[in-house]
Write an enzyme that holds these catalytic residues in place. Structure first.
Site, PDB file in Angstrom:
ATOM      1  N   GLY A 207       0.832  -1.199   0.000  1.00 29.32           N
ATOM      2  CA  GLY A 207       0.000   0.000   0.000  1.00 29.32           C
ATOM      3  C   GLY A 207       0.861   1.240   0.000  1.00 29.32           C
ATOM      4  O   GLY A 207       2.003   1.238  -0.472  1.00 29.32           O
ATOM      5  N   SER A 208       0.330   2.304   0.568  1.00 31.88           N
ATOM      6  CA  SER A 208       1.016   3.587   0.537  1.00 31.88           C
ATOM      7  C   SER A 208       2.190   3.610   1.511  1.00 31.88           C
ATOM      8  O   SER A 208       2.191   2.910   2.530  1.00 31.88           O
ATOM      9  CB  SER A 208       0.046   4.713   0.887  1.00 31.88           C
ATOM     10  OG  SER A 208      -0.288   4.670   2.273  1.00 31.88           O
ATOM     11  N   THR A 209       3.158   4.441   1.206  1.00 35.65           N
ATOM     12  CA  THR A 209       4.312   4.587   2.085  1.00 35.65           C
ATOM     13  C   THR A 209       3.890   5.147   3.439  1.00 35.65           C
ATOM     14  O   THR A 209       4.418   4.740   4.481  1.00 35.65           O
ATOM     15  CB  THR A 209       5.362   5.495   1.425  1.00 35.65           C
ATOM     16  OG1 THR A 209       5.819   4.863   0.222  1.00 35.65           O
ATOM     17  CG2 THR A 209       6.549   5.742   2.335  1.00 35.65           C
ATOM     18  N   VAL A 211       1.029   4.752   5.137  1.00 37.96           N
ATOM     19  CA  VAL A 211       0.452   3.701   5.985  1.00 37.96           C
ATOM     20  C   VAL A 211       1.529   2.685   6.356  1.00 37.96           C
ATOM     21  O   VAL A 211       1.582   2.187   7.477  1.00 37.96           O
ATOM     22  CB  VAL A 211      -0.729   3.022   5.273  1.00 37.96           C
ATOM     23  CG1 VAL A 211      -1.261   1.854   6.113  1.00 37.96           C
ATOM     24  CG2 VAL A 211      -1.850   4.025   5.024  1.00 37.96           C
ATOM     25  N   GLY A 212       2.416   2.388   5.425  1.00 42.08           N
ATOM     26  CA  GLY A 212       3.513   1.459   5.712  1.00 42.08           C
ATOM     27  C   GLY A 212       4.393   1.942   6.854  1.00 42.08           C
ATOM     28  O   GLY A 212       4.848   1.142   7.682  1.00 42.08           O
ATOM     29  N   CYS A 263       2.121   0.648  -8.462  1.00 44.41           N
ATOM     30  CA  CYS A 263       3.322   1.230  -7.858  1.00 44.41           C
ATOM     31  C   CYS A 263       4.545   1.048  -8.748  1.00 44.41           C
ATOM     32  O   CYS A 263       5.554   1.726  -8.565  1.00 44.41           O
ATOM     33  CB  CYS A 263       3.564   0.644  -6.472  1.00 44.41           C
ATOM     34  SG  CYS A 263       3.603  -1.155  -6.423  1.00 44.41           S
ATOM     35  N   GLU A 356       3.799  10.390  -6.368  1.00 45.84           N
ATOM     36  CA  GLU A 356       3.166   9.234  -7.008  1.00 45.84           C
ATOM     37  C   GLU A 356       1.707   9.578  -7.314  1.00 45.84           C
ATOM     38  O   GLU A 356       0.886   9.701  -6.401  1.00 45.84           O
ATOM     39  CB  GLU A 356       3.247   8.009  -6.106  1.00 45.84           C
ATOM     40  CG  GLU A 356       2.692   6.761  -6.763  1.00 45.84           C
ATOM     41  CD  GLU A 356       2.801   5.526  -5.883  1.00 45.84           C
ATOM     42  OE1 GLU A 356       2.960   4.423  -6.429  1.00 45.84           O
ATOM     43  OE2 GLU A 356       2.730   5.666  -4.647  1.00 45.84           O
TER      44      GLU A 356
END
Length: 454
Positions: A207-209, A211-212, A263, A356
């Site tokens: 997923g998104s950076t 949230v990561g 991605c 992005e």
């Protein structure tokens, strides 16, 4: 009890409603997985392999059904959706060979014998994004099951249908109850519970950076194993000596596949200045030739975006007055459509160039020489994917080694294959998925010394 209405992105019409699981149900699923884990790790390697092959065969028998669900629930073109369903089958088959190959080592030591064992890490929480619901599910599910781990998968709220059906097919194939479960629900509820629960020993998140980063911080409190596949802002580098016709013809598919919701999308095209104008002449008809339309049609190459909110997000990167060089076509009327869009020239601080976009928007930028191309490609916090176009083999190797990305292709727009490692540098991720070593990522190494002294 809350429900989520799945919309068809191409029509904006409801497909079905899905009941969202609660935190209490997540705890029940994790408890069931922990109980099933005890028996699953003890299944003989050959039997575990047989069950994975059975799982693959059942998926194969339902490829068309799964593809139709993905067309309706995700807006993927039918050709892409059939490939994705077949990909689940292929990944299961590939990793069905792993249980019998999870071997340890014998290490010479004085006074005895030292051996190592690959033990399953335990229950795995798999958090799947909405852009590729089936492939990314299989990338975590198959090697984890092969390693002897039980899996609880949380599909994205907007696109749960294929994952839920694959969960049913696992039981039909003979996998024991609790070994593979699919739990639809909100990330803030189900995903967070998987991250927080002490019985879940590894998280696999795509997923998104942003949230990561939060998941990584949360996992740190328990020293919980973690694989992250995050964002990308990937460069497609075209040198003057490249086959320009081929590079331009494939460039749209490197960024507009899955409507740019990828991605790995090569969303920055870098072209050597001496051939920039010629490349743009070749790129325009290629972009305008991308077939955007009804996902159920076999002729369609690009479908809609996932939601109205995401379409608005993508459109924000192309405000009034943006340097639009040219655009492709997209349907009007119902559906979350957005046309393939090429921006040039762009400033180095333009959000579409820096961030992005996750949609069908690409920027084209000239560079002077090899060093300049590498510097531009690396001028991003991301490092996931990219392409290099040149006839010079030495240059291809030099640039591939110099670009800070985990997955690169030379004279091709694709670099992701299930039998080779996949993962990012920098803020694009942590750890690696796919490839022959993926099952090892779901095991712990146990070291045992056996004394031979009298």
């Amino acid at each position: 009890m809350s429900v989520f209405t799945v919309l068809n992105p191409a029509t904006e019409e409801p497909v079905t409603t899905v009941t969202q699981a609660s935190a209490e149900q997540a705890d029940e699923a994790i408890a069931a997985a922990a109980a099933a884990q005890v028996a699953w790790r003890g299944v003989a390697p050959g039997d575990r392999a047989r069950l994975l092959r059975s799982f693959a065969a059942v998926v194969d028998a339902h490829v068309d059904e799964l593809a139709d669900l993905e067309v309706a629930g995700s807006g993927h073109p039918i050709g892409q959706a059939r490939w994705e369903a077949g990909h689940v089958r292929d990944v299961l088959l590939y990793y069905s060979a792993a249980p019998e190959r999870l071997t340890g080592q014998q290490i010479p030591v004085p006074g005895g014998l030292n051996v190592t064992f690959r033990e399953p890490v335990g229950v795995v929480g798999l958090i799947v994004p909405w852009n590729f619901p089936m492939p990314i599910l299989s990338w975590g599910m198959a090697p984890a099951l092969a390693a002897g781990c039980a899996v609880v998968a949380k599909p994205a709220e907007a696109t749960p249908l294929t994952a839920m059906r694959i969960g049913e097919l696992a039981l039909e194939a003979g996998l024991p109850e609790g070994v593979f479960q699919v739990l639809p629900g909100k990330g803030s509820v189900i995903g967070q519970r998987l991250v927080d629960h002490p019985a879940v020993r590894k998280i696999v998140f795509t997923g998104s950076t942003e949230v990561g980063q939060q998941i990584m911080a949360d996992c740190a409190r328990q020293i919980k194993r973690l694989t992250l596949e995050l964002g990308g802002k990937n460069a497609n580098i075209v040198f003057a000596d490249a086959d320009l016709e081929r590079a331009a013809a494939t460039a749209p598919y490197a960024v507009f596949d899955n409507a740019g919701q990828d991605c790995c999308a090569r969303s920055r095209i870098l072209v050597q200045a001496s051939v920039f104008d010629r490349f743009m002449e070749l790129l325009e008809p290629a972009v305008k030739g991308v077939a955007v339309g009804d996902p159920a049609s076999a002729q369609t190459e690009m479908g809609p975006l996932i939601s109205a909110a995401h379409r608005a997000h993508v459109a924000s990167y192309v405000p009034a007055g943006a340097p639009v060089a040219f655009r492709g076509q997209a349907p009007s009327g119902p559906g979350f459509w957005y046309p393939p869009t090429v921006l040039a020239p762009v400033r180095s601080d333009d959000p579409a160039y820096v961030e992005e976009v996750f949609g069908p928007v690409v920027t084209v930028t000239p560079f002077t020489d090899e060093a300049d191309a590498v510097a531009i490609a690396n001028d991003t916090p991301y490092g996931l994917s990219g392409s290099i176009w040149t006839r010079d083999v030495g240059r291809a190797i030099r640039v591939a080694r110099a670009v800070d990305s985990g997955n690169l292709s030379v004279n091709s727009h694709s670099s992701v294959r299930y039998w080779t490692p996949f993962g990012g540098f920098k803020q694009s991720g942590l750890g690696r998925e796919l490839g022959p070593d993926a099952p090892d990522a779901f095991t712990e190494t146990k070291n045992v010394f056996i004394s031979t002294e009298e």
